[in-house]
Design an enzyme around this catalytic site. Sequence first.
Site, mmCIF file in Angstrom:
data_model
loop_
_atom_site.group_PDB
_atom_site.id
_atom_site.type_symbol
_atom_site.label_atom_id
_atom_site.label_comp_id
_atom_site.label_asym_id
_atom_site.label_seq_id
_atom_site.Cartn_x
_atom_site.Cartn_y
_atom_site.Cartn_z
ATOM 1 N N ASP A 56 -35.643 40.410 25.996
ATOM 2 C CA ASP A 56 -36.683 40.378 27.031
ATOM 3 C C ASP A 56 -37.948 39.770 26.426
ATOM 4 O O ASP A 56 -38.469 40.255 25.425
ATOM 5 C CB ASP A 56 -36.947 41.809 27.519
ATOM 6 C CG ASP A 56 -37.820 41.851 28.765
ATOM 7 O OD1 ASP A 56 -37.475 42.580 29.694
ATOM 8 O OD2 ASP A 56 -38.861 41.167 28.790
ATOM 9 N N ASP A 67 -36.741 35.936 32.347
ATOM 10 C CA ASP A 67 -37.144 36.285 30.978
ATOM 11 C C ASP A 67 -36.271 37.338 30.301
ATOM 12 O O ASP A 67 -36.596 37.793 29.220
ATOM 13 C CB ASP A 67 -38.619 36.697 30.946
ATOM 14 C CG ASP A 67 -38.825 38.193 31.033
ATOM 15 O OD1 ASP A 67 -38.137 38.844 31.850
ATOM 16 O OD2 ASP A 67 -39.663 38.703 30.279
ATOM 17 N N GLU A 68 -35.157 37.738 30.931
ATOM 18 C CA GLU A 68 -34.328 38.731 30.236
ATOM 19 C C GLU A 68 -32.852 38.507 30.507
ATOM 20 O O GLU A 68 -32.465 37.988 31.551
ATOM 21 C CB GLU A 68 -34.734 40.154 30.617
ATOM 22 C CG GLU A 68 -34.616 40.449 32.080
ATOM 23 C CD GLU A 68 -34.932 41.908 32.422
ATOM 24 O OE1 GLU A 68 -34.408 42.818 31.752
ATOM 25 O OE2 GLU A 68 -35.687 42.119 33.370
#
Length: 376
Positions: free
Chosen positions: A25, A119-120
């Site tokens: 993340d 983003d993860e």
Amino acid sequence: MSDSASPDDDGDDPAQGLRKIIHVDMDAFYASVEQRDDLALRGKPVAVGGDGPRGVLTTCSYEARKFGCRSAMPSATAKRLCPGLIFRRPRFDVYTGVSRQVRAIFFDYTPLVEPLSLDEAFLDVTEDLRGIGSATRIAELIRKRIREETGLTASAGVSYNKFLAKLASDQNKPDGLCLIRPGEGAQFVAAMPVRRFFGIGPRGAEKMAALGIETGADLAAHDIDFLRRHFGSQADYLYRAARGIDLRRVKANRARKSLGAERTFDKDISSGSALREVLERIIAITWERIAKAQAQGRTVTLKLKHADFTALTRARSLARPVATRDEFAAIGHALLDEVLPLAQPVRLMGLTLSQLDGEEEAIPQPARKTGQLPLF
Ligand code: TTP
Ligand code: MG
């Protein structure tokens, strides 16, 4: 950012007591990208989002978090907490580019990558492509490469299932790594506030608090019947989670469910002609995204949110994919016509295309080894 999504339990892997899972993340993602690209923002409290009266923060830098600023907070509140807060408009194209770079790094280590947002992602490295063998080592290599290739930091959680890996990635943020070894999961979860569990949003946490459940240990004290009574279909997931067990597989290439765009207005709108104008702009943006993704979908959904936050949706499905921009626009306008005239003004309008086809691409699952303790 996907913590409010309800985790689905389909596709359990019965042999998956122990896998090697990494959850990666990015740290303060949008804000870190802005700080990377503008030296004047380094070390400063930065918020990404609109600073108008209706603005909310998508995220903010760790410097701003010290003042209490948070994702999804109204910008007005954030400014009050942190008068020196610097606002930037989101640049989604840049974030998408970084996201692609980061994903390319993941794919150097495993084909089993399940992105949860820009983003993860979860990675199953039980059998990694480079024969490295240690999930912790892979996580460190990935973090190093992200730093070198994007100039940004990421945090990683390493464990034997998805639930624990995600909890772990949050543990030592920013720029941190946390490992939960086989045998340590139950203890780790016991001390954890349930609001940090994946799938428990603010409302779920409130409901649990009302039942006296604050931590994993509190949750583990209840039997499955109690959980079914109070949490319905989430009960099995919660029962296992409270014990550090999670049977969900990492699902590579999860098909995208829909593509769309929405706009929140500075002032509530009630006139049909004004709404038609906004709809034109939303159609343009959405169709550009559809064209770029080469997506094909059969259902068009129009969403309106009233000033009191109640929502109104209208959808139309074709027997075949929507073929052209004109057809897409015509359906959008027909849906809007159905709800006009409005009973009350609206604050937001959105349009999406769903039932997307042609995006699934099967990735072979690795052979499963059972009864073998992974090396962490
Ligand atoms: P997160 O990973 O939840 O947050 P973050 O990366 O900004 O910070 P952290 O270090 O705590 O991971 O979300 C990733 C990005 O998604 C975030 O940078 C902005 C966007 N986002 C929104 O647009 N709205 C939201 O409500 C949230 C939570 C995130
Ligand atoms: Mg993040």
